[in-house]
Design a protein around this motif. Structure first.
Motif, PDB file in Angstrom:
ATOM      1  N   TRP A  47       0.806  -1.045   0.012  1.00 12.17           N
ATOM      2  CA  TRP A  47      -0.077   0.005   0.078  1.00 12.17           C
ATOM      3  C   TRP A  47       0.934   1.237  -0.149  1.00 12.17           C
ATOM      4  CZ3 TRP A  47      -5.205  -0.399  -0.505  1.00 12.17           C
ATOM      5  CH2 TRP A  47      -5.894  -1.817  -0.221  1.00 12.17           C
ATOM      6  N   GLY A  48       0.245   2.197  -0.720  1.00 12.61           N
ATOM      7  CA  GLY A  48       0.949   3.737  -0.778  1.00 12.61           C
ATOM      8  C   GLY A  48       0.253   4.555  -0.723  1.00 12.61           C
ATOM      9  N   ASN A  49       0.565   5.806  -0.397  1.00 16.26           N
ATOM     10  CA  ASN A  49      -0.573   6.972  -0.098  1.00 16.26           C
ATOM     11  C   ASN A  49      -1.096   7.087  -1.478  1.00 16.26           C
ATOM     12  OD1 ASN A  49       0.159   7.571   2.680  1.00 16.26           O
ATOM     13  ND2 ASN A  49       1.929   8.633   1.686  1.00 16.26           N
ATOM     14  N   ASN A  50      -2.396   7.729  -1.329  1.00 16.84           N
ATOM     15  CA  ASN A  50      -3.199   7.891  -2.796  1.00 16.84           C
ATOM     16  C   ASN A  50      -2.790   9.247  -3.392  1.00 16.84           C
ATOM     17  OD1 ASN A  50      -5.405   7.901  -4.507  1.00 16.84           O
ATOM     18  ND2 ASN A  50      -6.831   8.822  -3.176  1.00 16.84           N
ATOM     19  N   ASN A  51      -2.403   9.321  -4.476  1.00 14.39           N
ATOM     20  CA  ASN A  51      -1.949  10.253  -5.254  1.00 14.39           C
ATOM     21  C   ASN A  51      -3.062  10.868  -6.153  1.00 14.39           C
ATOM     22  OD1 ASN A  51       0.529   9.760  -4.341  1.00 14.39           O
ATOM     23  ND2 ASN A  51       0.895   8.329  -5.888  1.00 14.39           N
ATOM     24  N   GLY A  52      -3.909  11.772  -5.583  1.00  8.38           N
ATOM     25  CA  GLY A  52      -4.755  12.689  -6.460  1.00  8.38           C
ATOM     26  C   GLY A  52      -6.131  12.100  -6.680  1.00  8.38           C
ATOM     27  N   LYS A  53      -6.845  12.704  -7.486  1.00  6.41           N
ATOM     28  CA  LYS A  53      -8.279  12.515  -7.529  1.00  6.41           C
ATOM     29  C   LYS A  53      -8.331  11.484  -8.825  1.00  6.41           C
ATOM     30  CE  LYS A  53     -10.464  16.202  -5.734  1.00  6.41           C
ATOM     31  NZ  LYS A  53     -11.876  16.099  -5.461  1.00  6.41           N
ATOM     32  N   SER A  54      -9.447  10.685  -9.103  1.00  8.56           N
ATOM     33  CA  SER A  54      -9.552   9.839 -10.245  1.00  8.56           C
ATOM     34  C   SER A  54     -11.177   9.861 -10.416  1.00  8.56           C
ATOM     35  CB  SER A  54      -8.916   8.686 -10.007  1.00  8.56           C
ATOM     36  OG  SER A  54      -9.616   7.982  -8.951  1.00  8.56           O
ATOM     37  N   THR A  55     -11.361   9.003 -11.470  1.00  3.70           N
ATOM     38  CA  THR A  55     -12.666   8.672 -11.696  1.00  3.70           C
ATOM     39  C   THR A  55     -13.380   8.012 -10.566  1.00  3.70           C
ATOM     40  OG1 THR A  55     -12.475   6.627 -12.744  1.00  3.70           O
ATOM     41  CG2 THR A  55     -12.251   8.560 -13.994  1.00  3.70           C
ATOM     42  N   TYR A  56     -14.838   7.932 -10.707  1.00  2.36           N
ATOM     43  CA  TYR A  56     -15.632   7.272  -9.665  1.00  2.36           C
ATOM     44  C   TYR A  56     -15.074   5.697  -9.814  1.00  2.36           C
ATOM     45  CZ  TYR A  56     -18.496  11.311  -9.229  1.00  2.36           C
ATOM     46  OH  TYR A  56     -18.757  12.522  -9.185  1.00  2.36           O
ATOM     47  N   PRO A  57     -15.047   4.936  -8.562  1.00 11.17           N
ATOM     48  CA  PRO A  57     -14.719   3.638  -8.686  1.00 11.17           C
ATOM     49  C   PRO A  57     -15.775   2.592  -9.369  1.00 11.17           C
ATOM     50  CG  PRO A  57     -15.082   4.317  -6.292  1.00 11.17           C
ATOM     51  CD  PRO A  57     -15.125   5.641  -6.968  1.00 11.17           C
ATOM     52  N   ASP A  58     -15.373   1.679  -9.940  1.00 18.26           N
ATOM     53  CA  ASP A  58     -16.310   0.644 -10.378  1.00 18.26           C
ATOM     54  C   ASP A  58     -17.198   0.000  -9.495  1.00 18.26           C
ATOM     55  OD1 ASP A  58     -15.527   1.487 -13.499  1.00 18.26           O
ATOM     56  OD2 ASP A  58     -13.624   0.071 -12.906  1.00 18.26           O
ATOM     57  N   PHE A  59     -16.414  -0.071  -8.473  1.00 15.93           N
ATOM     58  CA  PHE A  59     -17.313  -1.213  -7.256  1.00 15.93           C
ATOM     59  C   PHE A  59     -16.918  -0.253  -5.865  1.00 15.93           C
ATOM     60  CE2 PHE A  59     -16.797  -4.080 -10.887  1.00 15.93           C
ATOM     61  CZ  PHE A  59     -17.831  -4.649 -10.959  1.00 15.93           C
ATOM     62  N   MET A  60     -17.668  -0.445  -5.230  1.00 14.27           N
ATOM     63  CA  MET A  60     -17.493  -0.356  -3.640  1.00 14.27           C
ATOM     64  C   MET A  60     -17.852  -1.669  -2.959  1.00 14.27           C
ATOM     65  SD  MET A  60     -16.669   2.957  -3.288  1.00 14.27           S
ATOM     66  CE  MET A  60     -17.240   3.471  -1.597  1.00 14.27           C
ATOM     67  N   ILE A  61     -16.929  -1.801  -1.879  1.00 15.67           N
ATOM     68  CA  ILE A  61     -17.023  -3.044  -1.106  1.00 15.67           C
ATOM     69  C   ILE A  61     -17.133  -2.769   0.459  1.00 15.67           C
ATOM     70  CG2 ILE A  61     -16.112  -5.264  -0.284  1.00 15.67           C
ATOM     71  CD1 ILE A  61     -14.898  -5.592  -2.907  1.00 15.67           C
ATOM     72  N   ASN A  62     -18.416  -3.003   0.801  1.00 19.63           N
ATOM     73  CA  ASN A  62     -18.694  -2.440   2.543  1.00 19.63           C
ATOM     74  C   ASN A  62     -18.304  -1.005   2.547  1.00 19.63           C
ATOM     75  OD1 ASN A  62     -18.993  -5.198   2.706  1.00 19.63           O
ATOM     76  ND2 ASN A  62     -17.322  -5.527   4.127  1.00 19.63           N
ATOM     77  N   ASP A  63     -18.664  -0.250   1.542  1.00 16.55           N
ATOM     78  CA  ASP A  63     -18.396   1.283   1.663  1.00 16.55           C
ATOM     79  C   ASP A  63     -17.019   1.764   2.137  1.00 16.55           C
ATOM     80  OD1 ASP A  63     -20.826   1.769   0.424  1.00 16.55           O
ATOM     81  OD2 ASP A  63     -22.068   1.531   2.409  1.00 16.55           O
ATOM     82  N   LYS A  64     -15.963   0.853   2.219  1.00 15.88           N
ATOM     83  CA  LYS A  64     -14.932   1.003   2.880  1.00 15.88           C
ATOM     84  C   LYS A  64     -13.896   1.181   1.564  1.00 15.88           C
ATOM     85  CE  LYS A  64     -15.620  -0.950   7.283  1.00 15.88           C
ATOM     86  NZ  LYS A  64     -15.177  -1.985   8.187  1.00 15.88           N
ATOM     87  N   TYR A  65     -13.932   0.234   0.863  1.00 17.15           N
ATOM     88  CA  TYR A  65     -12.776   0.150  -0.258  1.00 17.15           C
ATOM     89  C   TYR A  65     -13.619   0.226  -1.615  1.00 17.15           C
ATOM     90  CZ  TYR A  65     -11.636  -2.795   3.809  1.00 17.15           C
ATOM     91  OH  TYR A  65     -11.405  -3.226   4.927  1.00 17.15           O
ATOM     92  N   SER A  66     -12.854   1.136  -2.378  1.00 18.62           N
ATOM     93  CA  SER A  66     -13.169   1.413  -3.778  1.00 18.62           C
ATOM     94  C   SER A  66     -12.240   0.566  -4.707  1.00 18.62           C
ATOM     95  CB  SER A  66     -12.770   2.980  -4.071  1.00 18.62           C
ATOM     96  OG  SER A  66     -13.568   3.965  -3.025  1.00 18.62           O
ATOM     97  N   ILE A  67     -13.069   0.150  -5.698  1.00 18.89           N
ATOM     98  CA  ILE A  67     -12.284  -0.554  -6.571  1.00 18.89           C
ATOM     99  C   ILE A  67     -12.419  -0.260  -8.117  1.00 18.89           C
ATOM    100  CG2 ILE A  67     -12.460  -3.309  -7.539  1.00 18.89           C
ATOM    101  CD1 ILE A  67     -11.840  -3.053  -4.685  1.00 18.89           C
TER     102      ILE A  67
END
Length: 136
Positions: free
Chosen positions: A78-98
């Motif tokens: 894991w690394g730090n999230n670098n900036g914004k991107s598109t909306y995730p295709d999936f969400m799991i348990n509203d905690k994990y964006s895929i």
């Protein structure tokens, strides 16, 4: 002549190692995160990009399948999230964006509350994709 060759080889080795080390450090720090397994995985799929709407497509309660998901996440770097991107295709348990990344279908995962990000290997992407696509 032989000493020059050995010196040249050693010098090239030091340069290559130094160059590789610099490249890794420029990617940012990576870490492993321990995950506690949960009882189920609630999978939501993006249905409307314009309104950022997600619809639940399945819930996985099979402990073996849930454990696969968290084992893959625990083994990821894991690394730090670098900036914004598109909306995730999936969400799991509203905690994990895929995100499913084209053209190779590898997967990017973000832990929403920690702002951590990883790109899964091809084999780990296949495991997660199978969970997302499995019809039970």
């Amino acid at each position: 002549m032989r000493k020059r060759l050995i010196t040249l080889i050693l010098l090239l080795t030091v340069i290559l190692i130094g160059g590789c080390k610099e490249e890794v450090s420029s990617l940012g720090e990576v870490e492993r995160i321990e995950f506690d397994s949960e009882e189920s995985l609630v999978i939501k799929e993006l249905t409307n990009k314009n309104k950022k709407e997600y619809q639940q497509i399945r819930e996985i309660t099979d402990k073996a399948k849930v454990d696969i998901f968290f084992k893959v996440l625990s083994n990821a770097r894991w690394g730090n999230n670098n900036g914004k991107s598109t909306y995730p295709d999936f969400m799991i348990n509203d905690k994990y964006s895929i995100w499913i990344l084209s053209p190779d279908n590898n997967i990017r995962v973000q832990i929403n509350n920690l702002e951590k990000n990883t790109f899964l290997s091809e084999s780990d992407s296949k495991k997660i994709y199978k969970l997302l696509d499995d019809e039970d």
